[in-house]
Scaffold this motif. Structure first.
Motif, mmCIF file in Angstrom:
data_model
loop_
_atom_site.group_PDB
_atom_site.id
_atom_site.type_symbol
_atom_site.label_atom_id
_atom_site.label_comp_id
_atom_site.label_asym_id
_atom_site.label_seq_id
_atom_site.Cartn_x
_atom_site.Cartn_y
_atom_site.Cartn_z
ATOM 1 N N HIS A 389 30.422 24.131 30.982
ATOM 2 C CA HIS A 389 31.476 25.108 31.261
ATOM 3 C C HIS A 389 31.970 25.767 29.968
ATOM 4 C CE1 HIS A 389 31.922 23.841 35.458
ATOM 5 N NE2 HIS A 389 31.887 22.595 35.047
ATOM 6 N N ARG A 390 32.333 27.033 30.093
ATOM 7 C CA ARG A 390 33.078 27.690 29.006
ATOM 8 C C ARG A 390 34.547 27.398 29.246
ATOM 9 N NH1 ARG A 390 33.708 32.684 27.476
ATOM 10 N NH2 ARG A 390 33.887 33.440 29.620
ATOM 11 N N ILE A 391 35.184 26.755 28.312
ATOM 12 C CA ILE A 391 36.543 26.280 28.573
ATOM 13 C C ILE A 391 37.523 26.692 27.480
ATOM 14 C CG2 ILE A 391 35.648 24.261 29.787
ATOM 15 C CD1 ILE A 391 36.620 22.608 27.310
ATOM 16 N N ARG A 392 38.768 26.544 27.863
ATOM 17 C CA ARG A 392 39.888 26.615 26.924
ATOM 18 C C ARG A 392 40.828 25.471 27.274
ATOM 19 N NH1 ARG A 392 44.434 31.452 26.556
ATOM 20 N NH2 ARG A 392 45.691 30.533 24.885
ATOM 21 N N THR A 393 41.334 24.809 26.273
ATOM 22 C CA THR A 393 42.336 23.774 26.526
ATOM 23 C C THR A 393 43.702 24.289 26.099
ATOM 24 O OG1 THR A 393 41.984 22.727 24.366
ATOM 25 C CG2 THR A 393 40.703 21.880 26.226
ATOM 26 N N VAL A 394 44.715 23.898 26.882
ATOM 27 C CA VAL A 394 46.103 24.220 26.555
ATOM 28 C C VAL A 394 46.865 22.907 26.488
ATOM 29 C CG1 VAL A 394 48.188 25.463 27.219
ATOM 30 C CG2 VAL A 394 45.930 26.440 27.742
ATOM 31 N N ASP A 395 47.541 22.672 25.374
ATOM 32 C CA ASP A 395 48.271 21.429 25.150
ATOM 33 C C ASP A 395 49.755 21.698 25.000
ATOM 34 O OD1 ASP A 395 46.231 18.973 24.324
ATOM 35 O OD2 ASP A 395 45.373 20.949 23.959
ATOM 36 N N VAL A 396 50.559 20.800 25.548
ATOM 37 C CA VAL A 396 52.014 20.907 25.448
ATOM 38 C C VAL A 396 52.592 19.537 25.105
ATOM 39 C CG1 VAL A 396 54.160 21.314 26.741
ATOM 40 C CG2 VAL A 396 52.215 22.864 27.022
ATOM 41 N N ASP A 397 53.478 19.515 24.143
ATOM 42 C CA ASP A 397 54.246 18.303 23.852
ATOM 43 C C ASP A 397 55.312 18.168 24.930
ATOM 44 O OD1 ASP A 397 55.902 16.310 22.919
ATOM 45 O OD2 ASP A 397 56.112 17.133 20.900
ATOM 46 N N LEU A 398 55.232 17.104 25.718
ATOM 47 C CA LEU A 398 56.172 16.964 26.835
ATOM 48 C C LEU A 398 57.618 16.844 26.385
ATOM 49 C CD1 LEU A 398 54.217 14.722 29.353
ATOM 50 C CD2 LEU A 398 55.341 16.878 29.887
ATOM 51 N N ALA A 399 57.834 16.455 25.146
ATOM 52 C CA ALA A 399 59.212 16.361 24.647
ATOM 53 C C ALA A 399 59.900 17.719 24.626
ATOM 54 C CB ALA A 399 59.224 15.740 23.251
ATOM 55 N N SER A 400 59.112 18.800 24.668
ATOM 56 C CA SER A 400 59.691 20.151 24.635
ATOM 57 C C SER A 400 60.219 20.602 25.990
ATOM 58 C CB SER A 400 58.633 21.149 24.156
ATOM 59 O OG SER A 400 57.578 21.265 25.113
ATOM 60 N N VAL A 401 59.976 19.816 27.040
ATOM 61 C CA VAL A 401 60.402 20.179 28.391
ATOM 62 C C VAL A 401 61.781 19.585 28.663
ATOM 63 C CG1 VAL A 401 59.843 19.970 30.834
ATOM 64 C CG2 VAL A 401 58.005 20.264 29.152
ATOM 65 N N ALA A 402 62.696 20.414 29.136
ATOM 66 C CA ALA A 402 64.079 19.970 29.323
ATOM 67 C C ALA A 402 64.180 18.761 30.242
ATOM 68 C CB ALA A 402 64.920 21.116 29.884
#
Length: 479
Positions: A389-402
């Motif tokens: 697959h041609r992919i892109r990953t998106v990462d988020v630090d969960l600490a940034s979520v209210a």
């Protein structure tokens, strides 16, 4: 000893070998379709999940996770600083296993009209099963439409000198132990190893985890194993990677493990969580041309390849060694057996059809009930790339979520989605952090249904919840 007393052959539409949750679900579906069904079980009705896996392990882990969550809430943390009541936790575990009695499960089988045969069931040629009971009687069952093998899997102990005499734990002993060991060595860093390390460390054991590879949970995104390892170390456990056990010896109450760096580790108990094998070695597979002890190769309706009557459902087919996937396969197989029995000429075996276990390939969900929890579905980034697959990953630090900050003071966690660049849909998602198991079903629906990214924008997460991470992830998709 004389030969077992044999009774006359009894015909059923369907004969199921193995009365764990998978076999029970197959039987439920075939009976609901009006097919006479018999089920054979050599141990406890309810199987591994009910007595030695899912239920007892989660009963051990629930107070561990609840206390950890409470300790992160200001105003509550001081009230839960003491140790867990290990005796009460073990008693609660015993309640969830029905004290290893299966009366309730037997009553349920009777209520749906399924005949139970207790004993060792073996294939004896096509559509024929013999059952040898503990009392020495032998029953012969024939199946008009299908025999279903749903006997599950068992823990495998590696070939390590001295291990056979060391009374090592497998997953069964780890979930059913009657007392907390003072020192516990855990060999293996997969799901069983990490969950049991989490539970017994919190219950008072001094835990050392020994991993041959570079980290924990090797089949998941790398950050999952890293965060779980950090948390285990902070809880007081030792996690050692890149080491192998070369010898085991027990002297009295002490087990000594010799490692490949020539160091030694002593413990009161050692758990080997190093793999599983199918329970197919004593099922008479040779009588139908199959290899005893092997995994069963099946199509998406769970029918064994090359057969028109034999099915392999659950762990035995090695597609996904998870209770919920086995029960999913059971629903598919039950529908397929019923359709074929009724003479349906063409089954719905296209992807996502009624008779195809497509999710086994594309959307398998799993939760690791450690602290922090790990919840994942679909493909990791590495697996997606390997699949082309041609992919892109998106990462988020969960600490940034209210919502995460409200859930726990000092919340630590991480989220990743794997995006198919050609379809603009999700191939996979992984969440690590307290409470993240409740995010998984939304991700599973998104992956299974191939919901376009642009449509997901309109699935508004409630504020302030941890689910708001979806908004942050989608923002990352737009870049």
């Amino acid at each position: 000893m004389g030969q077992p007393h044999a009774s006359a052959a009894i015909e059923y539409d369907v004969v199921v070998l193995g009365a764990g949750p998978v076999g029970e679900n197959v039987a439920d579906r075939t009976r609901a379709a009006g097919l006479s069904t018999a089920i054979v079980e050599s141990e406890l009705v309810g199987g591994e999940c009910s007595y030695w896996a899912c239920m007892p392990s989660k009963a051990l882990l629930r107070p561990v996770i609840a206390r950890a969550d409470a300790r992160r809430v200001p105003g509550l943390s001081q009230a839960v600083q003491g140790p867990l009541d290990a005796d009460a936790v073990l008693a609660h575990r015993d309640t969830y296993t029905s004290h290893w009695k299966d009366d309730g499960q037997i009553d349920w089988l009777e209520s749906i009209g399924v005949r139970l045969y207790r004993g060792q069931g073996r294939l004896d040629g096509p559509r024929r099963v013999t059952v040898t009971t503990p009392e020495g009687e032998r029953h012969t069952l024939t199946a008009k439409h299908a025999v279903v093998v749903s006997t599950g899997s068992r823990a495998v102990l590696p070939e390590v000198p001295g291990l056979s005499g060391a009374h090592a734990w497998t997953s069964r002993e780890a979930t059913s132990a009657k007392a907390v060991p003072g020192r516990l060595a855990v060999v293996g860093g997969g799901v069983v190893g990490t969950e049991m390390a989490t539970a017994w460390q919190a219950l008072g054991a001094q835990v050392t985890v020994l991993v041959r590879g570079t980290g924990l949970l090797p089949r998941m995104e790398p950050f999952a194993g890293e965060l779980v390892a950090d948390a285990l170390r902070e809880a007081g456990a030792e996690v050692r990677t890149g080491v192998s056990v070369t010898r085991v010896a027990r002297t009295g109450d002490t087990v000594t493990l010799t490692l490949d760096d020539d160091t030694q580790l002593q413990a009161d108990e050692v758990l080997f969580a190093t793999g599983r094998a199918p329970r197919t070695d004593d099922l008479g597979l040779a009588s139908v041309g199959l290899t005893p002890g092997g995994w069963l190769d099946v199509d998406d309706s769970c029918r064994v390849l090359g057969s028109d009557w034999l099915y392999g459902v659950g762990d035995v087919n090695h597609r996904a060694l998870l209770t919920h996937q086995g029960k999913y396969q059971a629903r598919i197989a039950g529908a397929a057996i019923a359709a074929r029995a009724s003479g349906t000429p063409i089954l719905e075996t296209d992807p996502w059809g009624a008779h195809a276990a497509t999710a086994d390939h594309a959307a398998v969900p799993q939760v690791v009930f450690t602290d922090p929890e790990v919840a994942a579905v679909g493909l990791t980034a590495a697996a997606a790339e390997q699949a082309g697959h041609r992919i892109r990953t998106v990462d988020v630090d969960l600490a940034s979520v209210a919502g995460a900050g409200l859930y726990a003071d000092g919340y630590r966690g991480h989220a990743r989605i794997v995006v198919d660049l050609d379809k603009q849909t999700l191939l996979g998602a992984t969440f690590v952090g307290p409470g993240t198991s409740e995010l998984l079903q939304a991700a599973t629906i998104a992956v299974t249904a191939e919901v376009p990214i642009e449509r997901l924008w309109h699935a508004v997460p409630a504020y302030p919840t941890i689910s708001e991470v979806w908004l942050r992830l989608l923002e990352g998709c737009r870049g």
